[in-house]
Design an enzyme around this catalytic site. Structure first.
Site, mmCIF file in Angstrom:
data_model
loop_
_atom_site.group_PDB
_atom_site.id
_atom_site.type_symbol
_atom_site.label_atom_id
_atom_site.label_comp_id
_atom_site.label_asym_id
_atom_site.label_seq_id
_atom_site.Cartn_x
_atom_site.Cartn_y
_atom_site.Cartn_z
ATOM 1 N N GLU A 89 19.244 -30.468 4.138
ATOM 2 C CA GLU A 89 19.649 -29.168 4.643
ATOM 3 C C GLU A 89 18.558 -28.588 5.553
ATOM 4 O OE1 GLU A 89 22.287 -27.058 1.792
ATOM 5 O OE2 GLU A 89 20.936 -25.372 2.096
ATOM 6 N N GLU A 93 18.737 -30.395 8.773
ATOM 7 C CA GLU A 93 19.910 -29.902 9.500
ATOM 8 C C GLU A 93 19.597 -28.571 10.186
ATOM 9 O OE1 GLU A 93 23.317 -29.259 7.015
ATOM 10 O OE2 GLU A 93 24.546 -28.546 8.680
ATOM 11 N N CYS A 152 25.371 -25.157 -1.604
ATOM 12 C CA CYS A 152 25.204 -25.700 -2.965
ATOM 13 C C CYS A 152 26.197 -25.115 -3.949
ATOM 14 C CB CYS A 152 23.815 -25.410 -3.512
ATOM 15 S SG CYS A 152 22.544 -25.584 -2.325
ATOM 16 N N SER A 189 26.201 -25.458 5.888
ATOM 17 C CA SER A 189 25.476 -26.725 5.977
ATOM 18 C C SER A 189 26.405 -27.846 5.572
ATOM 19 C CB SER A 189 24.270 -26.681 5.038
ATOM 20 O OG SER A 189 23.802 -27.994 4.843
ATOM 21 N N LYS A 222 32.021 -26.222 -10.317
ATOM 22 C CA LYS A 222 31.597 -27.617 -10.125
ATOM 23 C C LYS A 222 32.691 -28.582 -10.574
ATOM 24 C CE LYS A 222 27.442 -27.156 -8.424
ATOM 25 N NZ LYS A 222 27.131 -27.686 -7.086
ATOM 26 N N GLU A 226 34.798 -28.773 -7.639
ATOM 27 C CA GLU A 226 34.104 -29.459 -6.553
ATOM 28 C C GLU A 226 34.186 -30.977 -6.711
ATOM 29 O OE1 GLU A 226 29.830 -29.149 -6.456
ATOM 30 O OE2 GLU A 226 29.780 -29.159 -4.272
ATOM 31 N N GLU A 270 37.719 -35.133 -0.847
ATOM 32 C CA GLU A 270 36.768 -35.761 0.079
ATOM 33 C C GLU A 270 35.491 -36.224 -0.621
ATOM 34 O OE1 GLU A 270 37.855 -32.660 0.125
ATOM 35 O OE2 GLU A 270 36.261 -31.209 0.514
ATOM 36 N N CYS A 326 22.827 -19.453 -10.138
ATOM 37 C CA CYS A 326 23.421 -20.372 -11.129
ATOM 38 C C CYS A 326 23.092 -19.998 -12.568
ATOM 39 C CB CYS A 326 22.952 -21.788 -10.863
ATOM 40 S SG CYS A 326 23.229 -22.287 -9.164
#
Lengths: 637, 400
Positions: free
Chosen positions: A307, A310, A334, A354, A393, A396, A401, A564
């Site tokens: 990241e 990037e 994240c 990102s 999560k 996710e 993908e 988190c």
């Protein structure tokens, strides 16, 4: 910063207390009497707060310290002299001298009757409920000595359980309509998926047209779960599947553990918040039967490399190549709740996210490729579990993908609460475990990866590395003990500027990407941090309007309040004080570690030398460690 | 729909010239107007009986750029139809009263919250407002009075009974679910869109129009000491002449029954479904805030009526109309209705019925708004006043 506009109805917002024009005349405080004893409380204090300050217990249910007032369950009623009716103490601001009775005959009778009414509508049996012993309704029933269903008890289920979501399961038979979830969703998170539907006896909490949760704009943050007093809301629990995999001798079951669960899991075993159980948890996981125990902080370090690179590339393209299509500021990716929030609410900004995957998904891709190759294991036989503080999560890892390894990169997302349950099922008392380390080849991780758990942590980790890369100075020279204090803490939106007055040589790993840092000299790096989607919304609206945050280079967003550590998969209760303690646990552990910066993680360096050989943001890392997003919008067919 | 005005009185159903009250108040100071209303001892005509002058003074004294005058025309109490009659027959009294309110309290905007079922009045009211604007009784610089701006808008409700509760009404106006707010803060400080707001009943505004013209003292001479002036009563049920009556406060129930031609009367429900049900031995009581208080609904039941069916009808109404927000009202009304059904079947115990009465008292004390606080009134009063009929009928065979 003046930001207006909230979706919450006035009735669900914080108390508005008219301040007196001259508070000094009344000393800013009010004299009151509670149960014939005199007290002095600050003007505008609620009766409930006044009682709590003075160790007078008032039962509450719809009240939650994170949420605005509702005053709907009525269990907290008290008698106020001169008033015809009883008053909800949570909703009554003290602005003049009052005489209050908290245990008079009418108060006791009212509470008992209200308690009995709630029990009459609450379907199910306590011993067959996952919230047994951690249920606020049950606790109140005990407190009021309930010994029967005085107004009957529902014997038939009235609602189907909504299993549609990968993250959140809704069982409205258990709902007592305290509306904490509604206030969480509308007011705290400003997502607005849940609201009361119908009226009178038909009132229930539902979604848009009562659609399944998977078909509405739920971001899966699970904050509603953390605030539900009963078992009406829960995370989608994969324990059975995981036990099955552990029992299967042909499966190689690995678990990665995120930083926040270790800082909170002790609470499930009766410990006060604020103590990490990293080593004990590792041992317990092995005892349960996981073949390998990995540290997600490792891929947090990797995330910083990807990241961060990037970001440098985006800045280079924008400032040197003058490519106007480059999207800035760059947003962190994240937090899967935040990602889905952006996809629904600000789809026009997905290019700002990102492309680096979250640490969980990077780890998933590496386990079924790099780790499988290294240990000569067929990736098909690997079951990859992720211990996360998070309900999103779970969604996710099920995103279609997320299969760049050729398999489902992460098979199961497991929450802190669910792991605690597994540990208990295995007959283990966590605090008694001896400590042990994580397994190689991902055994080493930096404190930078660890602090991902708290709001501002990703930003701090990134700054520790980026600043060293660019200036050539040690992070410690710029920030005392490498602690980037301005991005820490629980302020809703944090903003910070770092002027890059001098630049150093380009480190080897980045040499293929940028020739030098001269173009950054004199640039002031502008960053921001927002946690909780309500705060994210403020920043996004500001960016949209071309305000101060649109000038930022990098913004960290976390869907959950506190980051988190306050995630939807964390132990219940979660509130401001608990979040503070968990964050302390993380920062304390960070300072105790020898390795504090992601780019100094030798295992990460080694990974780039042996596996991701074309470097950060190179071809292979793009295939495995980066992803793309979907412009979902708010209209779902 | 035909409006049955059966008896006109000196106040509401009396001669009134359009704009008269507005012409009068622009010659008066705010203090004088408030003083007159205070002198009149006018209390809110919706039923709660809060002194109008106090409410207006609080809004007038609030320092805010934006203030609102809201006319509560969400007349939803079963057995009440007097506001509808006023709005159809005498809109000028009501709307002028609102303009007086705007002038007195310094509000620039008035809103009529019209009951959804009264949609058929909407057009005539809108036409009337247009006419008022043309005549400069609404709009900018009313009657040439520099800086006196006031306009009225109509908002149509959607059929929820609870929206007659002033804070639920405001929530509904703001586009939210109709649910009562926590009070304090009260609308007078934090009302519509967070601004000081006075919500008054249709009849209150009509009364104000007369009070500012004829003076508070004139008004106070009518009625009783604590209940001044006259009141509109919506009278229905078993009688020869149902309709709307303007009567002085303090009149006894017996006198009313004679007036409307009620025979063999067994019970009188005063105050609609949320009111109390009285038996013969209460008929000598008077209608007044200090005795039997009411927003104006009187329903008469003769000897042929089954009081348990009457009660069941009321309880079904509340089960459906509770907004569902607070525990005592949402579940309590269901439990009371179940109790009525048990009585119907004769399958009950005295101890359970007493427990339900105790629950009713909890609902009166602990519900969040007036709906839940008043919904057990019928249950408790019918069980108290018609105990013999209800228990004999069912025999109380499982009684203990």
């Amino acid at each position: 910063m003046e930001i207006k506009g909230t979706r919450a109805p006035v009735s669900q917002q914080s108390l508005q207390v008219e301040k007196p024009e001259h508070p000094e005349h009344i000393g800013g405080s009010v004299s009151i009497e509670i149960n014939d004893r005199k007290y002095s409380v600050p003007f505008g204090t609620t009766i409930l707060e006044a009682c709590q300050m003075n160790q007078i217990h008032i039962p509450t249910l719809c009240h939650h310290p994170d949420l605005c007032v509702a005053g709907v369950c009525r269990i907290c009623v008290v008698e106020v002299e001169g008033m015809r009716t009883l008053q909800a103490s949570c909703a009554y601001p003290i602005t003049n001298p009052l005489k209050i009775k908290t245990t008079s005959d009418s108060v006791r009778k009212a509470r008992k009757n209200i308690m009995d009414l709630m029990l009459s509508e609450h379907y199910g049996e306590c011993y067959a409920c996952f919230r047994n012993q951690n249920c606020e309704l049950q606790k109140l029933a005990k407190e009021y000595g309930s010994d029967g269903f005085n107004f009957g008890h529902v014997t038939k289920s009235r609602y189907d359980v909504d299993h549609s979501s990968y993250s959140v399961i809704r069982d409205m038979d258990k709902c007592i309509l305290c509306k904490r979830c509604v206030r969480t969703c509308i007011d705290l998170q400003e997502v607005g998926v849940l609201e009361a539907i119908d009226r009178g006896k038909d009132t229930h909490i539902g979604t848009f047209f009562d659609k399944p949760l998977s078909d509405v704009i739920c971001i899966n943050c699970g904050q509603c779960i953390n605030r539900c007093p009963t078992a009406a809301l829960r995370a989608n629990d994969p324990r059975d599947e995981i036990w099955e995999a552990i029992d299967n001798p042909n499966k190689h079951v690995v678990i990665q553990t995120a930083p926040s669960p270790r800082a909170a899991i002790g609470e499930e075993f009766g410990n006060a918040p604020g103590k990490s159980f990293t080593g004990e948890m590792n041992t317990a996981l092995r005892k349960i039967g996981f073949n390998k125990v990995f540290d997600t902080n490792f891929t947090a370090d990797l995330t910083i490399m990807e990241e961060g690179t990037e970001l440098i590339l985006r800045l280079y393209k924008a400032l040197v190549v003058k490519d106007e299509t480059v999207a800035l500021p760059q947003f962190t990716s994240c937090s899967p709740g935040w990602v889905k929030y952006l996809e629904h609410f600000y789809p026009e900004f997905i290019d700002n996210l990102s492309s680096a995957k979250s640490p969980q998904q990077m780890f998933g891709a590496l386990i079924k490729t790099y780790y499988a190759e290294l240990n000569n294991i067929n990736p098909e036989d690997i079951v990859s579990v992720a211990l996360m503080p998070c309900s999103a999560k779970k969604f996710e890892c099920n995103r279609p993908e997320m299969n760049s390894s050729g398999y489902k990169d992460v098979d199961y997302g497991l929450t802190t609460r669910e792991l605690a349950q597994m540990i208990k099922e295995a007959g283990i008392h966590l605090p008694e475990m001896e400590q042990s380390h994580f397994d190689d080849p991902f055994g080493e991780a930096s404190g930078a990866g660890l602090i991902f758990g708290a709001t501002g942590g990703v930003m701090e980790a990134a700054l520790r590395s980026v600043v060293e890369f660019v200036t050539g100075h040690k992070a410690e020279d710029l920030f005392s003990n490498a602690n980037v204090i301005p991005v820490r803490g629980f302020e809703g939106v944090k903003y910070f500027e770092i002027p890059l007055t001098e630049v150093g040589p380009v480190p080897g790993i980045l040499k293929p990407l940028v020739p030098n840092w001269d173009w950054l000299k004199g640039v002031t790096l502008k960053i921001a941090v927002a946690h909780g989607t309500a705060n994210a919304k403020k920043v996004m609206d500001n960016i949209k309007a071309g305000g101060k945050f649109s000038e930022c280079h990098f913004v960290e967003f976390m869907a959950c309040p506190g980051g988190c550590i306050g995630g939807g998969g964390q132990p219940i209760p979660t509130n401001a004080e608990v979040r503070k303690q968990r964050a302390n646990a993380i920062y304390t552990e960070d300072e105790s570690l020898p390795l504090r910066k992601s780019h100094e993680n030798e295992h990460v360096v080694n990974l780039y030398e042996t596996f991701l050989t074309d470097g950060p943001c190179g071809h292979k890392s793009h295939k495995l460690l980066h992803t793309h997003y979907i412009k979902r919008g708010k209209y779902i067919s | 729909m035909k409006n049955k005005i059966k008896r006109s009185g000196p106040v509401l159903f009396s001669g009134y010239n359009r704009g008269e009250a507005i012409r009068k108040v622009i010659t008066m100071s705010r203090e004088d107007i408030l003083f007159n209303i205070k002198e009149s001892r006018l209390k809110g005509r919706g039923g709660a009986g809060f002194p109008t002058s106090t409410k207006w003074m609080l809004v007038a004294a609030a320092s805010s750029e934006e203030k609102y005058v809201i006319c509560n025309a969400d007349e939803g109490e079963p057995g009440t139809f007097k506001d509808r009659v006023l709005l159809v027959e005498y809109p000028e009294m009501v709307l002028d009263g609102m303009v007086v309110g705007g002038y007195t309290m310094g509000a620039k905007k008035g809103i009529i919250y019209l009951r959804g079922e009264y949609e058929y009045i909407l057009k005539s009211l809108q036409d009337y407002i247009v006419q008022m604007r043309k005549d400069n009784l609404l709009g900018k610089n009313i009657l040439g009075n520099e800086g006196f701006d006031f306009d009225i808008e109509i908002f149509l409700g959607s059929g929820a009974y609870v929206c007659g509760e002033e804070t639920a009404l405001i929530e509904s106006l703001e586009g939210n679910r109709g649910e009562a707010r926590n009070r304090p803060p009260f609308p007078v400080s934090t009302g519509y869109l967070g601004n000081p707001t006075s919500v008054n009943n249709v009849e209150t505004f009509a009364a104000v129009s007369h009070i500012v013209i004829k003076g508070g003292e004139w008004y106070r001479k009518m009625g009783t000491d604590k209940s001044s002036g006259s009141k509109l009563f919506s009278i229905s049920g078993d009688c020869e002449r149902p309709g709307v009556y303007e009567l002085p406060w303090g009149i006894t129930i017996n006198d009313v029954l004679i007036m409307v031609g009620a025979k063999n009367t067994k019970a009188v429900q005063v105050g609609g479904a949320s009111g109390v049900c009285l038996s013969k031995d209460h008929f000598n009581r008077s209608l007044a805030y200090e005795d039997v208080s009411t927003g104006g609904s009187i329903i008469i039941f003769n000897e042929s009526r089954n009081m348990l069916s009457v009660l069941k009808n009321f309880m079904e109404f509340f089960v459906e109309e509770s907004c569902g927000q607070c525990t005592p009202c949402r579940i309590g009304n269901v439990k009371l209705l179940e109790g009525v059904e048990m009585l119907e079947k004769g399958e009950f115990t005295f101890s359970y019925i007493n427990r339900l009465k105790d629950l009713g008292r909890t609902m009166q004390l602990a519900s969040k708004c007036g709906l839940g606080q008043s919904s057990p009134n019928s249950f408790i009063s019918i069980l108290d006043n018609f105990k013999g009929e209800i228990l004999n009928r069912t025999g109380g065979k499982n009684g203990n």
